[in-house]
Write a protein that holds these residues in place. Structure first.
Motif, mmCIF file in Angstrom:
data_model
loop_
_atom_site.group_PDB
_atom_site.id
_atom_site.type_symbol
_atom_site.label_atom_id
_atom_site.label_comp_id
_atom_site.label_asym_id
_atom_site.label_seq_id
_atom_site.Cartn_x
_atom_site.Cartn_y
_atom_site.Cartn_z
ATOM 1 N N ASP A 61 71.938 -10.222 -40.736
ATOM 2 C CA ASP A 61 71.828 -9.467 -41.980
ATOM 3 C C ASP A 61 70.815 -8.332 -41.798
ATOM 4 O O ASP A 61 69.681 -8.589 -41.379
ATOM 5 C CB ASP A 61 71.354 -10.439 -43.076
ATOM 6 C CG ASP A 61 71.424 -9.820 -44.453
ATOM 7 O OD1 ASP A 61 71.351 -8.576 -44.562
ATOM 8 O OD2 ASP A 61 71.549 -10.586 -45.422
ATOM 9 N N ARG A 93 79.335 -7.133 -56.094
ATOM 10 C CA ARG A 93 78.086 -7.603 -55.480
ATOM 11 C C ARG A 93 77.002 -6.535 -55.632
ATOM 12 O O ARG A 93 76.488 -6.000 -54.650
ATOM 13 C CB ARG A 93 78.346 -7.916 -54.010
ATOM 14 C CG ARG A 93 79.281 -9.116 -53.883
ATOM 15 C CD ARG A 93 80.154 -9.035 -52.671
ATOM 16 N NE ARG A 93 79.525 -9.666 -51.545
ATOM 17 C CZ ARG A 93 80.168 -9.992 -50.426
ATOM 18 N NH1 ARG A 93 81.450 -9.750 -50.312
ATOM 19 N NH2 ARG A 93 79.533 -10.555 -49.444
ATOM 20 N N GLU A 96 73.420 -7.178 -53.851
ATOM 21 C CA GLU A 96 73.447 -7.051 -52.384
ATOM 22 C C GLU A 96 73.565 -5.577 -51.967
ATOM 23 O O GLU A 96 73.018 -5.160 -50.949
ATOM 24 C CB GLU A 96 74.652 -7.795 -51.804
ATOM 25 C CG GLU A 96 74.441 -9.284 -51.693
ATOM 26 C CD GLU A 96 75.753 -10.028 -51.820
ATOM 27 O OE1 GLU A 96 76.115 -10.381 -52.962
ATOM 28 O OE2 GLU A 96 76.417 -10.229 -50.790
ATOM 29 N N TRP A 99 70.241 -3.975 -52.396
ATOM 30 C CA TRP A 99 69.314 -4.593 -51.441
ATOM 31 C C TRP A 99 69.507 -4.008 -50.039
ATOM 32 O O TRP A 99 68.549 -3.632 -49.370
ATOM 33 C CB TRP A 99 69.568 -6.107 -51.463
ATOM 34 C CG TRP A 99 68.446 -6.947 -50.970
ATOM 35 C CD1 TRP A 99 68.480 -7.801 -49.893
ATOM 36 C CD2 TRP A 99 67.133 -7.057 -51.513
ATOM 37 N NE1 TRP A 99 67.276 -8.415 -49.738
ATOM 38 C CE2 TRP A 99 66.419 -7.973 -50.719
ATOM 39 C CE3 TRP A 99 66.486 -6.453 -52.597
ATOM 40 C CZ2 TRP A 99 65.095 -8.304 -50.967
ATOM 41 C CZ3 TRP A 99 65.159 -6.787 -52.849
ATOM 42 C CH2 TRP A 99 64.481 -7.705 -52.039
#
Ligand code: NAD
Length: 326
Positions: A61, A93, A96, A99
């Motif tokens: 990630d 999402r 995410e 982020w």
């Protein structure tokens, strides 16, 4: 100056654009470390590269400091593509998306800083929002609704651009920002919700093509080999950008739907659906900067690009149907 690269890290390298960039770099003698968490990417996109000595896949990630920031070995290029990229995914999402645009970009920049590497941010034409200036030049600041549902993507990329410029100013990092306009080609996901894969999937499945609104809104679509070449021309240069990379041939959505139908040989039935919130009315890049600074312009016309893409989708969908009927 033309830079050469020995070892590159591509975040989001198992996605559509990322996998084409992995191939491009390997073909040009650069080792590649591909970091992807498969949020939307697919291992099949890079499966053919796994036997290549110069290729390494890290399932990780971009937001996790252990996966990107701590990558061992020399690196002289970081291409930061990791993001949820299609409205179908980023609307589902949102956190995410924000982020990875914020934290993921910070880690990718830190990696570039630690290694002394050139850093290229994959930004987007979406930073222009629903533009009031046409065609869009890099000096246009955009018209983005910062609280609308699409803002999670648009603002994450605007923040990523700001962060990239701050690293350039504070640490004198060699950075570049590429504002990519709609790109299409083999390896897009048929379910990714973007216009061309949706039209091709629907047409090959003999379904009506869903057109948002009256279909008279325009898009400018660029074939993936042209976009890949443009991104790499920027990477090899000393240009900071932002630089638009896209095909300035503007078409209505309806025209693109009709062209897909013509090339698949299927009768075209359009089904009109509601336009998404903040859907841009017109989208067309001004590519003067890419042409003058990088000597880049697109070569692949709509018909040729669509033919390659339709051939690939036909093979993929035939394969999936074959697997399902087994
Ligand atoms: P894509 O969805 O195929 O690729 C994005 C990749 O990023 C996927 O493989 C996904 O799994 C990966 N990813 C997402 N979050 C991650 C995370 N936290 N850590 C590691 N990997 C992560 O989309 P694409 O079309 O190839 O887009 C690539 C980049 O180019 C994106 O940054 C996108 O915003 C940008 N872009 C694409 C277009 C286009 O038309 N294709 C236009 C403008 C900008």
């Amino acid at each position: 100056m033309r830079r050469n690269f020995r070892r590159a890290v591509i975040t989001g390298g198992a996605g559509f654009l990322g996998s084409h960039l992995c191939e491009y770099l390997l073909e040009h003698g650069t080792e590649v470390v591909c970091v992807d968490n498969f949020a939307t990417g697919d291992a099949r996109n890079v499966a053919s590269l796994l036997d290549h000595d110069g290729f390494q896949l890290v399932v990780g990630d971009a937001c996790d400091p252990r996966h990107v920031r701590a990558l061992p070995g020399p690196v002289d290029l970081v291409l930061h593509l990791a993001s949820l990229a299609s409205p179908a995914f980023y609307l589902r999402r949102p956190l995410e998306t924000l982020w990875v645009g914020a934290v993921g970009t910070a880690h990718a920049l830190e990696l570039a800083r630690a290694k002394g590497a050139r850093f290229v941010l994959a930004s987007t034409s979406e930073i222009y929002g629903d533009p009031l200036v046409h065609p869009q030049t890099e000096s246009y600041w955009g018209n983005v609704n910062s609280v609308g549902p699409r803002s999670v993507y648009d603002e994450s990329k605007r923040y990523a651009e700001a962060l990239t410029m701050a690293y350039r100013r504070v640490y004198r990092l060699s950075t570049a920002i590429v504002r990519i306009f709609n790109t299409y080609g083999p390896r897009m996901r048929p379910d990714d919700g973007r216009m061309i894969p949706t039209f091709i999937r629907q047409s090959l499945s003999k379904e009506p093509l869903t057109v948002a609104g009256d279909g008279l809104q325009t898009r400018s679509v660029c074939y993936v080999s042209d976009t890949t070449r443009g991104i790499m021309a920027l990477a090899h240069s000393d240009v900071a950008g932002p630089v638009n990379i896209g095909n300035p041939e503007e078409r209505t959505v309806r025209e693109i739907a009709e062209k897909v139908g013509q090339l698949t040989g299927q009768p075209v039935h359009l089904r009109h659906v509601e336009r998404p919130v903040d859907d841009p009315r017109r989208r067309c890049p001004d590519i003067s900067l890419a042409t003058s600074l990088l000597g880049w312009r697109p070569h692949v016309g709509l018909e040729e690009g669509l033919r390659h893409t339709i051939d690939w989708f036909a093979r993929e969908m035939g394969h999936e149907q074959g697997q399902r009927s087994r």
